[in-house]
Structure formats: C-alpha cells, structure tokens
Design an enzyme around this catalytic site. Sequence first.
Site, PDB file in Angstrom:
ATOM      1  N   ILE A   1       5.352   6.703   8.564  1.00  0.00           N
ATOM      2  CA  ILE A   1       4.010   5.771   9.174  1.00  0.00           C
ATOM      3  C   ILE A   1       3.577   4.647   8.139  1.00  0.00           C
ATOM      4  CG2 ILE A   1       3.164   7.385  10.946  1.00  0.00           C
ATOM      5  CD1 ILE A   1       1.292   8.435   8.721  1.00  0.00           C
ATOM      6  N   GLY A   2       4.605   4.941   6.923  1.00  0.00           N
ATOM      7  CA  GLY A   2       3.779   3.773   5.930  1.00  0.00           C
ATOM      8  C   GLY A   2       4.885   4.225   4.561  1.00  0.00           C
ATOM      9  N   GLU A   3       4.738   3.252   3.876  1.00  0.00           N
ATOM     10  CA  GLU A   3       5.674   3.242   2.521  1.00  0.00           C
ATOM     11  C   GLU A   3       4.593   3.086   1.358  1.00  0.00           C
ATOM     12  OE1 GLU A   3       8.575   3.739   1.790  1.00  0.00           O
ATOM     13  OE2 GLU A   3       8.940   3.730   4.058  1.00  0.00           O
TER      14      GLU A   3
ATOM     15  N   PHE B   1       5.377   5.244  -4.543  1.00  0.00           N
ATOM     16  CA  PHE B   1       6.417   6.078  -4.978  1.00  0.00           C
ATOM     17  C   PHE B   1       7.161   6.647  -3.779  1.00  0.00           C
ATOM     18  CE2 PHE B   1       2.563   6.116  -7.925  1.00  0.00           C
ATOM     19  CZ  PHE B   1       3.110   5.809  -8.905  1.00  0.00           C
ATOM     20  N   GLY B   2       7.041   6.333  -2.698  1.00  0.00           N
ATOM     21  CA  GLY B   2       7.790   7.125  -1.567  1.00  0.00           C
ATOM     22  C   GLY B   2       7.260   6.690  -0.326  1.00  0.00           C
TER      23      GLY B   2
ATOM     24  N   VAL C   1       5.620   7.710   3.681  1.00  0.00           N
ATOM     25  CA  VAL C   1       4.431   8.487   4.061  1.00  0.00           C
ATOM     26  C   VAL C   1       4.793   8.910   5.675  1.00  0.00           C
ATOM     27  CG1 VAL C   1       1.914   8.308   4.819  1.00  0.00           C
ATOM     28  CG2 VAL C   1       2.657   7.099   2.789  1.00  0.00           C
TER      29      VAL C   1
ATOM     30  N   LYS D   1       2.487  12.416   2.057  1.00  0.00           N
ATOM     31  CA  LYS D   1       3.289  11.498   1.002  1.00  0.00           C
ATOM     32  C   LYS D   1       4.241  11.985   0.146  1.00  0.00           C
ATOM     33  CE  LYS D   1       0.616   8.076  -1.718  1.00  0.00           C
ATOM     34  NZ  LYS D   1      -0.784   7.646  -2.108  1.00  0.00           N
TER      35      LYS D   1
ATOM     36  N   ARG E   1      -6.910  -2.109   1.449  1.00  0.00           N
ATOM     37  CA  ARG E   1      -5.819  -1.341   2.101  1.00  0.00           C
ATOM     38  C   ARG E   1      -5.733   0.292   1.673  1.00  0.00           C
ATOM     39  NH1 ARG E   1      -5.352  -4.159  -2.818  1.00  0.00           N
ATOM     40  NH2 ARG E   1      -5.237  -3.116  -4.468  1.00  0.00           N
TER      41      ARG E   1
ATOM     42  N   ASP F   1      -6.828   7.441  -1.651  1.00  0.00           N
ATOM     43  CA  ASP F   1      -6.220   7.393  -2.935  1.00  0.00           C
ATOM     44  C   ASP F   1      -7.265   7.300  -4.260  1.00  0.00           C
ATOM     45  OD1 ASP F   1      -3.618   6.943  -2.415  1.00  0.00           O
ATOM     46  OD2 ASP F   1      -3.550   4.630  -2.525  1.00  0.00           O
TER      47      ASP F   1
HETATM   48  P1  ATP Z   1      -0.892   1.854  -3.148  1.00  0.00           P
HETATM   49  O1  ATP Z   1      -1.129   2.402  -4.552  1.00  0.00           O
HETATM   50  O2  ATP Z   1      -0.267   0.527  -3.415  1.00  0.00           O
HETATM   51  O3  ATP Z   1      -2.339   1.400  -2.469  1.00  0.00           O
HETATM   52  P2  ATP Z   1       0.192   4.011  -2.173  1.00  0.00           P
HETATM   53  O4  ATP Z   1       1.512   4.402  -3.059  1.00  0.00           O
HETATM   54  O5  ATP Z   1      -0.918   4.559  -2.639  1.00  0.00           O
HETATM   55  O6  ATP Z   1       0.042   2.376  -2.099  1.00  0.00           O
HETATM   56  P3  ATP Z   1      -0.752   4.488   0.358  1.00  0.00           P
HETATM   57  O7  ATP Z   1      -1.651   3.445   0.265  1.00  0.00           O
HETATM   58  O8  ATP Z   1      -1.241   5.816   0.100  1.00  0.00           O
HETATM   59  O9  ATP Z   1       0.446   4.284  -0.768  1.00  0.00           O
HETATM   60  O10 ATP Z   1       0.066   4.517   1.727  1.00  0.00           O
HETATM   61  C1  ATP Z   1       0.857   3.545   2.238  1.00  0.00           C
HETATM   62  C2  ATP Z   1       0.514   3.242   3.830  1.00  0.00           C
HETATM   63  O11 ATP Z   1       0.580   4.631   4.470  1.00  0.00           O
HETATM   64  C3  ATP Z   1      -0.956   3.300   3.852  1.00  0.00           C
HETATM   65  O12 ATP Z   1      -1.047   1.647   3.828  1.00  0.00           O
HETATM   66  C4  ATP Z   1      -1.073   3.603   5.580  1.00  0.00           C
HETATM   67  O13 ATP Z   1      -0.921   2.630   6.332  1.00  0.00           O
HETATM   68  C5  ATP Z   1      -0.211   4.831   5.503  1.00  0.00           C
HETATM   69  N1  ATP Z   1      -1.059   6.142   5.158  1.00  0.00           N
HETATM   70  C6  ATP Z   1      -1.188   6.737   3.973  1.00  0.00           C
HETATM   71  N2  ATP Z   1      -2.017   7.503   4.097  1.00  0.00           N
HETATM   72  C7  ATP Z   1      -2.092   7.875   5.523  1.00  0.00           C
HETATM   73  C8  ATP Z   1      -2.887   9.031   6.133  1.00  0.00           C
HETATM   74  N3  ATP Z   1      -3.721   9.999   5.694  1.00  0.00           N
HETATM   75  N4  ATP Z   1      -3.119   8.668   7.273  1.00  0.00           N
HETATM   76  C9  ATP Z   1      -2.447   7.733   8.001  1.00  0.00           C
HETATM   77  N5  ATP Z   1      -1.451   6.649   7.440  1.00  0.00           N
HETATM   78  C10 ATP Z   1      -1.643   6.896   6.169  1.00  0.00           C
END
Ligand code: ATP
Length: 272
Positions: free
Chosen positions: A20-22, A25-26, A28, A41, A137, A151
């Site tokens: 459902i997302g990127e 570090f990897g 989601v 994640k 975001r 986050d």
């Molecule tokens: P960054 O540090 O650049 O913000 P990240 O590595 O922390 O990115 P996330 O933002 O946590 O990554 O996750 C990337 C995407 O995955 C999010 O924008 C969201 O669309 C999806 N995602 C993350 N956590 C969830 C969740 N708990 N439920 C639904 N979707 C999620």
Amino acid sequence: ELSKNGWLLDIEKLTLGENIGEGEFGAVYEGVYMGQRVAVKTIKCDVTAQAFLQILTILKTTRLQHKNLVRLLGVILHKGLHIVTELMTKGNLVNFLRTRGRSVVNSVQLLRFSLDVCEGMDYLESKKLVHRDLAARNVLISDDNVAKVSDFGLTKVDSKVSDKAKLPVKWTAPEALKKEKFSTKSDVWSYGILLWEIFSYGRQPYPKMSLQEVKDKVEQGYRMEAPEDCPPSVYSLMRVCWEQEPRKRPGFHKLREKLDREMEKLSPGSGS
Ligand code: ATP
C-alpha cells in the site's frame, strides 16, 4: 489484548496483504494481525544499526496512546524488522486532499483535520516529545476520516545521525535548519506549513521556489501568502506559527483553543 510480550509480535500471527505504499527504508503492506487490520512497514535488514535504534524508540513510543496518533502495535523480528501499526485505510493527508479536492472536502472538514493534528501534537508536547518531521505526508486518515500523526519517534532517530542535507527544508524552522535547534516550537513552525498544505488542498509549499531560495528568503522574513479561499483567521494562525523567534510562537495547547473557537464559529456545537 494483542500480545502477552508487549511490543514483540509473532510473525506466525500475521497475514500479509497488498503493498500500500513505499517508505524510505522499504515497502508498506496491509495485513491482519490477530483479527485486526494493520499496516506493516518493512525495514531492509542491511541497516542493522538503524533498525536497532528504531526498536529503542519504539520501546519508548508504544506507550504513547492518543486518538490522533497512529497507534504502534509493535515490531516483528524476522528477516529484518517489521513495524506494525493500525491500518489507516484512506492513506496520507496530501493524497486524500489532492484526489478529492474542493468539491468533496469542505472547510469544516479542513478545520477538523487541523484540529485532529493539533490535538495529537498537544499530546506529544505534553510528553515532551519533538516530532521533527511534521508534514501532511506524515498525517494519515482512518476509515472514519480521523487524521492521525504518524512517524513520530522514527524519523528523528534517522535525522540525528544523518546530515543536514536530509532535512525537509520547506517544513523545518529556520533555527532548526541553521543550528539544529529542534523543539516543540520548531514543530509548531512545521504545523503552520501543514495548515497551509491543508487549506491549499495538498499543494506543495512555496510553489516553484528552490530549496536554497526558500532558506534564504525565509531567513530574510519572506512568508507564503494565504491559500485561495483560506479564512483570514486561519491564515493569521499560520503567521504566528512562522514567527522568526521561537518563543513568540504559540504552543499546541494555545493553537488548539484558537482552532476550537474557529470550529465553533463555522459549525456550532461540533467542536471537541
Ligand atoms: P517518510 O519518512 O519520507 O515520510 P517513510 O519511510 O516514513 O516516509 P511512510 O510515510 O511511513 O514511509 O509510509 C509511506 C506510505 O505508506 C505513506 O505515505 C502511506 O501512504 C502508506 N502508509 C504508511 N503507514 C500506513 C498506515 N498505518 N496505514 C495505511 N497506509 C500507510
């Protein structure tokens, strides 16, 4: 009720679903853990030190519980690290606002999201925690349209070891950019940018300006204009969040009171 061993979860009890997302570090994934829909994640296993630091922060943050913070359920240690959180079915706030737009999301809803984030941050402030990466975001939307801060406690580990080059310039307060002075008041600056993102329906802040230009101009006192159709009272909140002097900015509690009053004007009786 999720596990007897607290934050350490069992891979056997997890069913992984779609990507459902990127993340940085990897990937989601969505999934189910003991009957509950979750997001998972994955952290690639070659970043062991990073993973270890993240576990330490998770240990600290699993105790945090608030309706406007994305709930961290725990971690799974299996071919690297998996972080398990509640599933936020409507994704992040930027995409939510961009895909729906003005015809679907009204100003009461925008104010509701602003208040949700403010309440989550008020709680973090009360626990003396600094987010460091507050931005639309990193705000996720639940099935019933509640905005929750995500986050927290994760990205700050990373921004401490890494260099200044990785800071989200358009969201970071001047004193944090220049002297790495992060505080609740630098979170408040970021919250002002987030308000701008909300009331512009997910636009990129400082449109068409380069990062260097933003750094220089903001230091000289430049601030963004009000988004189209933004209530003047909300714009004046952004402006106090963007006071050059950190101590002149309000705390999240004060911001919350002001937003509550706005909500009462716009939609009497629906405030929190
Ligand atoms: P960054 O540090 O650049 O913000 P990240 O590595 O922390 O990115 P996330 O933002 O946590 O990554 O996750 C990337 C995407 O995955 C999010 O924008 C969201 O669309 C999806 N995602 C993350 N956590 C969830 C969740 N708990 N439920 C639904 N979707 C999620």
